[in-house]
Design a protein around this motif. Sequence first.
Motif: not given
Lengths: 525, 646, 551, 99
Positions: A183-194
């Motif tokens: 979950a964290v990986k998902f969020l951080l990846y996408n957050l970074a992208g965002g």
Amino acid sequence: MSFPLLTVTAVLPAAGAILTAAVPAARRTAAKWLALAFSLATLVLAALVVVRFEPGGDRYQLTESHAWIPDFGVRYELGVDGIAVALIALTALLIPFIILAGWHDADPLETKSSRWRPTQGFFALILMVEAMVILSFEATDVFLFYIFFEAMLIPMYFLIGGFGDRAHAGTDGAAATQRSYAAVKFLLYNLAGGLIMLAAVVGLYVVAGSFSLAEIAEARASGELEMAANTERLLFLGFFFAFAVKAPLWPLHTWLPNAMGEATAPVAVLITAVVDKVGTFAMLRFCLQLFPEASKWATPVIIVLALVSIVYGALLAVGQRDIKRLIAYASISHFGFIVLGIFAMTSQGQSGATLYMVNHGISTAALMLVAGFLITRRGSRLIADYGGVQKVAPVLAGTFLVGSLATLSLPGLAPFVSEFLVLVGAFAAYPVAGVIATLGIVLAALYTLVLYQRTMTGPVKAEVRTMPDLKARELVVVAPLIALLLLLGVFPKPLTDIVNPAVQHTMNDVRKTDPTPEIEAEAAK
Amino acid sequence: MENLIALLVAAPLLGAAVLLCGGRRLDRVGHWIGTALAAASFVVGVVLFGAMLGYDAEARTMRQHLYSWIPVEGFQGDIAFQLDQLSMTFVLLITGVGTLIHIYSIGYMEHDERRRRFFGYLNLFLAAMLLLVVADNYLLLYFGWEGVGLASYLLIGFWQHKPSAATAAKKAFIVNRVGDMGLSIAIMLMFTTFGTFAFGPVLEATGETSEGKMTAIGLMLLLAACGKSAQVPLQSWLGDAMEGPTPVSALIHAATMVTAGVYLITRSGAIFNAAPDAQTAVVAVGAVTLLFGAIVGCAKDDIKKALAGSTMSQIGYMILAAGLGPIGYAFAIMHLVTHGFFKAGLFLGAGSVMHGMNDEVDMRKYGGLRKYMPVTFVTFGLGYLAIIGFPGLSGFFSKDKIIEAAFASGGAQGWILGTVTLLGAGITAYYMTRVMILTFFGEKRWQPAPDPDKTASVEPGIEVHPGEMPHPHESPRSMTIPMIVLAFGSVFAGGFFSIGDRFVNWLEPVTQFDHPHPPISVPVITGMTVAVLLAGVAIAYLQYGRKPVPVVAPRGSFVTRAARRDLLQDDFNHVVLVRGGEHLTRSLVYVDHTLVDGVVNGTAATVGGLSGRLRKLQNGYARTYAVSMFGGTAILIAATLLMRAV
Amino acid sequence: MSASAVHSLWTTVAAPGADGGFTAPHIEYAQLSPTLIVVGAAVVGVLVEAVVPRKARYHTQLFLSVVAVAAAFAAVVALAAGGYGTTKAQIAAEGAIAVDGPALFLQGTILLASLIAVFTFAERRLDPDAHGNRVDSFAAQAASVPGSESEKAAVKAGFTTTEVFPLLLFAIAGMLVFPAANDLLTLFVALEVFSLPLYLLCAVARRKRLMSQEAAVKYFLLGAFSSAFLLFGIALMYGYAGSVSYARIASVVDGTVKQIDPALADTMGNDALLLIGAAMILMGLLFKVGAVPFHMWTPDVYQGAPTPVTGFMAAATKVAAFGALLRLLYVVLPGLRWDWRPVMWAIAIITMLGGAIVAVTQTDMKRLLAYSSIAHAGFILAGVIATRPEGISSVLFYLLAYSFVTIGAFAVVTLVRDAGGEATHLSKWAGLGRRSPLVAAVFAVFLLAFAGIPLTSGFAGKFAVFKAAAEGGAGALVVVGVISSAIAAFFYIRVIVLMFFSEPRADGPTVAVPSPLTTAAIGVGVAVTLALGVAPQYFLDLAGQAGVFVR
Amino acid sequence: MNPVNYLYLAALLFTIGAAGVLIRRNAIVVFMCVELMLNACNLAFVAFSRMHGNLDGQIIAFFTMVVAAAEVVVGLAIIVSLFRTRHSASVDDASLMKL
């Protein structure tokens, strides 16, 4: 002031989410039915959108526009073109199945403290995601889109981290940590992208002074707004990065296998079939429309990345031991095709890519959900733990096979149409790329059939012997999907009719025309 | 009348749908439904044939446009049919033989609880195959092309509980996919070159573009053909495909599907005519496969595998003929049809034998069966004579023509091809005689039935008790009748076609036809052929007819051993592709985990480490904090002053 | 020094006496009313401590403070409505205090934050009653040694440190003046006026007194140290311009000053005075803001101070300090823009990155929030650097948004308790989402706002600031800001993971059920957070109108 | 005598004070150093006031003294309470909170 159909379509599931979440802990089943009802209602509205949409008409229809944050130049602007309509329909269509498929996924294991209401939360979150996804398809204001593009992550994040497979549910600490890592990986990846995108969004505002897609595009077309090549490229990269993470494109893909592996099958479907589509959709709508020159400038690199994704994803799928991870890598390969189609910048490629988004959504849903049923039965995600299922649960195996065949895009099933279009489109523009991409179809056959062979055929494993076949609820989930796959496989015209005009608009945006066939070119000379 | 074409495909498709979705309640009638619909399709075919004969030769092509399949800007993929003489030939062959084999299967699969499903698959196959041959554009052809692939996958793996079957099925599909790559690339090339991929426009415009393009397209089509028709280098799947029930081997892997490659090449004749290099490649592939298959056929003790080898080699003949251009197309198709009869017959015969022998497939454990199953013996025998090209029977006419054409292709190529085809004929005679003798003549070498758990294959039909000696018996009517019909075909078809060049004239409008003018007179060639085949028969007789045959195969020479293993082709694949592939994927998985993912986790770790180190500065001593403030101010001041200085 | 100068000096002293008149300064009481109200209330509060019986003090003080703060806020609103924020903006009190948009907006923000802070100060339901007396988070008797007899007695007698309310009021008063100060002297005095009470407030925690006192000492010593720098800076500035009034200094700095006497002429020539002075004043303000490298007091003080105080400090002090910083940079030193911008760039960058990075490995909730506040200071600085009206208004908006999130977050921290008082160690928060979903969800909202997720006030503020920075040509800052937000997101997310995805510990803390006071505080926090996230326009307008300094 | 020299003296005192803060451990002494710095400021104010020939500086000096006095009150209160609990006035002992 006409009826704000688009808003309602998006608000309805949101309202449903709130109501569902409010259902008291004891009334678990009520919550489920409530959620299902709302998702179906949304489906009806989405159907209405499809009906009200006139393929021949304006580029953006059913538009709504209200001032929201003038200081940021942000308007609440909604509108749909063919592509958006198709994807909204897809979303609204899949959610009920996802809910139905996840019917028991969130039942609390042991009676927790009365305030802990996982079931309500699960379905509420799903509806919330639906609302945000639909809004991000509808938004014609860059900032508005960005907001939902980002906000979507939060419910998604809780869905991934909060609800694991029944297989390794609850008390199993290792699985729990695995899950929260995913979950964290998902969020951080996408957050970074965002966040990178946020920088670009700010930059765009500074350059363009507006967030309205229409305004900017028009200003660019009329030439009253020209960007310096480098600015445009930087902005493009900012946007593209975020979308490439979401899509996901190699080498930004590694969050997907974890997420899809750890999440329950319905949630995995939600990720890959619905949420990720926003990424590819956004490439088509924002990258190409706002930064045509930069898009063309970046095309070679992106094409290469797409090809890598195709082959690499497929090869890794072959190497997986975990059913869901395998499907995840397969999806990565497919997203490679979508991106390839988008950036081939030919009518066939882009129509293909759009169809691909829809078809991939349906086919992955079919395959992944059946896989989910399989996994919940046996309580393991490892391919090695299965064998001979076909003997004991023929219907399950059959549906699984159809799903697999769709995944390897067999003619007669929907994905073939889109994949072939993408290939042709890519080949017309970049022959070499087209040829390399065709490798994908062989590898696809390899990983799907290997999966089918190892799980479904061969002597019946002892643990599998007592496995029940698909239940009514599960059939209700799978059958329509398969029917749809067949229908769109032999008669995709309704879909293409909606999509084609939008694609032509995009082609105009990037000022590209399809390469003329050789003999006509000869004749012209 | 045109509108019936859709019905050809629709009937079996309906059957498939009904049988596969129908559920258990159809178990009792399923096979009848399947057979009926196959027959119906055949009837439609015959009706259309009649109608077609009604028109005059040039205007026999019928068309039917259903709807636009994939309408996208500049890309028109239609669901539209075209039925000309070539297609019609296939339609009749497919539906005819297909129906017969449906009937045969009723008896053959009697005791299989999944018989309904089996017939569903068979119907599915018919539908796909018919779609393949009546399609009016390459995209739709591709549809059928993959469809038959799917059907063959399902049928080869019909006994999925057998790992060997499942593996064989998968292998077949994947190898075919490699071929399909060729077809799809060919279509893309057509699209970029002609802007369309409908037969009409494409085949008319072949002249208007560079030969290079044509060659490329031709080679891609050849690749496709290799996959489907089990030609070298993509032939490896056919042998394993024999894991499927014998009717399947007869229908799909002998009579019809595997000949799709020949159809494709003949259909695309115009393209190949415009690309000599591609033709050469075709011929080469044909020649090589022809010998390859024959040699493999000589070494196999498994009766079905032996026949599979022979199939390979016979298709080699057809491909070779098709590669010869207008002089060959007609003969290729003619041989295809006759082969359809006798090879189907042979397979059904083999099935019948296995039926009587506890599903024993090893010919070394047969022997002296002629008096136990006379009908099978006679029909099989006729098929045998046909395939070795015994004068007067079908195979003789069709194969002889091909040999002539081969010689006639001119120059060195002509001589080489001629000799190769002759040689092939000889070897064919040899291995078929071997099969014949091992199976029906000599003394009994029967073995007690194997323990079903130990052996992979337990075909249905009769319940087998371990250790029980087989008691061969003639098969039921439902099985023998089709064999008899096919035997008739094997005997007379060739003659019937050749009298007055009926067949050639029939196809001429579609495929054109130039009369071959071999360097040596036709009678001489015929003589040579007969001589060679007699030689082959004689050798086989000396080897197997005279002295007793060991039940366990002797080790044999290197060639023999190699041949038993499909000339090591599989081993090559295994080592290079499978192993290599495994290593590749495994290393990629590693890379993905350590490198790609590692970078990400690495950054996280770096930030964490940095954080850990910076955190140490916060050591809790007020004085240290004061120092940082003081230092900060100092730097602040220095910076501002410097700013001004520079 | 020349005799004439001496003489002139001499005569200037004598002159007023000569014509015998002492012109009383003209004070615009109306415009100063907010401050005056609070100060007055504070004084009254002191009297209350003196005269009102112990039992009644708590309620009296609470009532007094709430009324005072509310009244002051009303006054601010009235002034703003009266156009003092825009058209009638003016310098009041003989040039000591500016009454203009930014001042009023910030005063309003401070007062709102303070109101909530008062609630959290007054919370007495969290700890179990001691000897039947309700207890709040402050020591029974700050003077008595923890654990000593005297303290036990004090607790038994049910004493409470109601002095915190007047102290709070004094601090508020100072903060109200700080951003409005229009000459350096007022600035300094205001600084001390709000700092000294805070030093004391830090020291009076009921639990963990040692840490509390340590925090106080550190805060006090470093604070005094920094204000010494500030003062010296003022001295130099005065030396440079011959005056401490902003207007005059500004005019001297950009050379538009009218009559120049010889003394001024030669000091004016000496830029070193100006630059060093400016740098030292900046340092004094940056210390209060908590910018790297002047930030090191923040984590310790935030951790040690009683949590309500921490919340108040974190919110209100930042607002006041940034207000003063803005006024200094925009009113006094615009002429020096090209000197201070690069420096501030550097500071903004290291502040953003430093705060975010160090926070990643924190294990104590309050320290974590402290570091996050440092990172946020960096973001705000990015807005400050955009030398343009958007810069001002964006900063104002950010401060508004941030202060509510902060107080709310710290209020939640007060709720999560175990035997030893507040359970601030992260590991204790594991599985909070399972035990009490509501509190966890609320806290998650605050964290997401900190992280700047859309639809929360944090996002709107961040966007406003970045936008201003980018328009001000500080694109690089935006990129750095984005990166550090990504890093920051990591540890906010970590907390959420901890709360929702990890199994609760058997010995985990319990969530106290607060009185309406804290509930209200948290509620308002959440409400504002979401409101500013979804419909920020109204407040952006406010900030926009308030974006002009009077000079 | 040139008033600039007073400035040098002020700067010197200020630096000495700062150094003291950085070096000394005893809270009281540290605090006295801060006071020294404040006084240095006062000196500077007065000197400048003299240079500019206006009174602001001198008035500010008075303010500073008041503020300093206030600081003493608060500071000593805190330091004393700290001393009473820890029986040491060393700022280094007070380092529970770190990292």
